[in-house]
Design a protein around this motif. Structure first.
Motif: not given
Length: 142
Positions: A12-13, A34-37, A43-46
Protein backbone atom coordinates in the motif's frame (compact mmCIF):
# COMPACT_ATOMS: atom_id res chain seq x y z
CA UNK A 1 -1.07 -13.17 9.84
CA UNK A 2 1.99 -10.95 10.32
CA UNK A 3 3.01 -11.55 6.69
CA UNK A 4 -0.49 -10.54 5.53
CA UNK A 5 -0.42 -7.17 7.28
CA UNK A 6 3.29 -6.49 6.74
CA UNK A 7 3.08 -7.18 3.01
CA UNK A 8 -0.11 -5.14 2.81
CA UNK A 9 1.57 -2.19 4.48
CA UNK A 10 4.59 -2.26 2.17
CA UNK A 11 2.47 -2.74 -0.96
CA UNK A 12 0.00 0.00 0.00
CA UNK A 13 2.79 2.43 0.83
CA UNK A 14 4.48 1.78 -2.52
CA UNK A 15 1.16 2.10 -4.38
CA UNK A 16 0.20 5.31 -2.58
CA UNK A 17 3.51 6.89 -3.50
CA UNK A 18 3.37 5.64 -7.10
CA UNK A 19 -0.12 7.06 -7.69
CA UNK A 20 0.62 10.43 -6.04
CA UNK A 21 1.36 12.22 -9.36
CA UNK A 22 -2.24 11.50 -10.40
CA UNK A 23 -3.53 13.78 -7.63
CA UNK A 24 -3.43 17.58 -7.53
CA UNK A 25 -0.91 17.58 -4.67
CA UNK A 26 1.27 15.13 -6.58
CA UNK A 27 3.82 17.75 -7.60
CA UNK A 28 4.84 18.45 -3.99
CA UNK A 29 8.34 17.35 -2.88
CA UNK A 30 8.68 13.60 -2.28
CA UNK A 31 9.42 14.02 1.44
CA UNK A 32 6.09 15.83 1.86
CA UNK A 33 4.04 13.40 -0.22
CA UNK A 34 5.77 10.38 1.33
CA UNK A 35 4.49 11.31 4.80
CA UNK A 36 1.00 11.92 3.45
CA UNK A 37 1.14 8.47 1.86
CA UNK A 38 2.56 6.95 5.03
CA UNK A 39 -0.33 8.31 7.09
CA UNK A 40 -2.90 7.19 4.52
CA UNK A 41 -1.39 3.70 4.52
CA UNK A 42 -1.08 3.43 8.31
CA UNK A 43 -4.64 4.55 8.93
CA UNK A 44 -7.08 4.08 6.05
CA UNK A 45 -5.45 1.32 4.02
CA UNK A 46 -4.63 -0.82 7.02
CA UNK A 47 -8.11 -0.33 8.46
CA UNK A 48 -9.50 -1.60 5.17
CA UNK A 49 -7.12 -4.59 5.32
CA UNK A 50 -8.26 -5.36 8.87
CA UNK A 51 -11.88 -5.18 7.69
CA UNK A 52 -11.14 -7.59 4.85
CA UNK A 53 -9.20 -9.97 7.09
CA UNK A 54 -12.00 -10.01 9.69
CA UNK A 55 -14.64 -10.55 7.01
CA UNK A 56 -12.82 -13.57 5.60
CA UNK A 57 -12.19 -14.91 9.12
CA UNK A 58 -15.92 -14.58 9.83
CA UNK A 59 -16.89 -16.33 6.60
CA UNK A 60 -14.55 -19.24 7.36
CA UNK A 61 -15.23 -19.09 11.12
CA UNK A 62 -11.46 -19.28 11.57
CA UNK A 63 -9.12 -16.47 12.58
CA UNK A 64 -6.23 -18.57 11.26
CA UNK A 65 -7.80 -18.91 7.80
CA UNK A 66 -4.54 -17.95 6.11
CA UNK A 67 -2.83 -21.12 7.29
CA UNK A 68 -5.82 -23.35 6.56
CA UNK A 69 -5.43 -24.81 3.06
CA UNK A 70 -9.18 -25.26 2.56
CA UNK A 71 -9.93 -21.66 3.54
CA UNK A 72 -7.07 -20.32 1.45
CA UNK A 73 -8.23 -22.20 -1.65
CA UNK A 74 -11.93 -21.45 -1.15
CA UNK A 75 -13.25 -19.08 -3.87
CA UNK A 76 -14.88 -16.84 -1.25
CA UNK A 77 -11.43 -16.01 0.12
CA UNK A 78 -10.53 -14.37 -3.17
CA UNK A 79 -13.83 -13.11 -4.52
CA UNK A 80 -15.06 -11.54 -1.27
CA UNK A 81 -11.79 -9.64 -0.79
CA UNK A 82 -12.01 -8.23 -4.30
CA UNK A 83 -15.69 -7.29 -4.10
CA UNK A 84 -15.44 -5.69 -0.67
CA UNK A 85 -12.17 -4.01 -1.67
CA UNK A 86 -13.91 -2.38 -4.66
CA UNK A 87 -16.88 -1.33 -2.52
CA UNK A 88 -14.64 0.17 0.16
CA UNK A 89 -12.51 2.03 -2.38
CA UNK A 90 -15.42 3.39 -4.41
CA UNK A 91 -17.32 4.56 -1.33
CA UNK A 92 -14.28 6.14 0.27
CA UNK A 93 -13.25 7.90 -2.95
CA UNK A 94 -16.80 9.18 -3.52
CA UNK A 95 -16.82 10.57 0.01
CA UNK A 96 -13.29 12.01 -0.09
CA UNK A 97 -13.48 13.60 -3.55
CA UNK A 98 -17.13 14.55 -3.98
CA UNK A 99 -18.45 15.09 -0.45
CA UNK A 100 -15.69 16.50 1.76
CA UNK A 101 -13.19 17.57 -0.94
CA UNK A 102 -10.37 15.89 0.94
CA UNK A 103 -8.32 15.61 -2.26
CA UNK A 104 -8.70 16.10 -5.98
CA UNK A 105 -7.50 14.28 -9.05
CA UNK A 106 -5.32 15.84 -11.70
CA UNK A 107 -4.50 13.23 -14.35
CA UNK A 108 -6.17 10.25 -12.63
CA UNK A 109 -8.10 7.98 -15.01
CA UNK A 110 -11.65 7.72 -13.72
CA UNK A 111 -14.13 4.88 -13.40
CA UNK A 112 -16.92 5.82 -15.82
CA UNK A 113 -20.23 6.95 -14.29
CA UNK A 114 -18.83 6.82 -10.73
CA UNK A 115 -16.21 9.53 -11.23
CA UNK A 116 -13.69 7.95 -8.88
CA UNK A 117 -10.06 7.18 -9.58
CA UNK A 118 -9.21 3.84 -11.16
CA UNK A 119 -5.93 3.61 -9.28
CA UNK A 120 -7.43 3.57 -5.74
CA UNK A 121 -10.03 1.02 -6.85
CA UNK A 122 -7.34 -1.23 -8.33
CA UNK A 123 -5.26 -0.74 -5.20
CA UNK A 124 -7.98 -2.11 -2.93
CA UNK A 125 -8.71 -4.91 -5.38
CA UNK A 126 -5.20 -6.17 -6.07
CA UNK A 127 -3.25 -5.58 -2.85
CA UNK A 128 -5.48 -7.69 -0.57
CA UNK A 129 -5.20 -10.59 -3.03
CA UNK A 130 -1.44 -10.11 -3.32
CA UNK A 131 -1.08 -9.97 0.48
CA UNK A 132 -3.07 -13.17 0.82
CA UNK A 133 -0.84 -14.92 -1.73
CA UNK A 134 2.36 -13.59 -0.13
CA UNK A 135 1.28 -14.67 3.36
CA UNK A 136 0.49 -18.15 2.09
CA UNK A 137 3.94 -18.42 0.50
CA UNK A 138 5.55 -17.27 3.75
CA UNK A 139 3.44 -19.75 5.76
CA UNK A 140 4.44 -22.65 3.53
CA UNK A 141 8.14 -21.82 3.95
CA UNK A 142 8.02 -21.65 7.74
Amino acid sequence: MVAYFASAFVLHLAWENAQMPLFESGDAPFQDTFWMCFKATATGDMLFMLTLFATIATIHEDIWWLSNRDSYLHPATWVVQMVIGVLLAVNFELWAVHVVNRWAYSSMPLVPILGVGISPVLQMTLIPVASTAISRIVAKRS
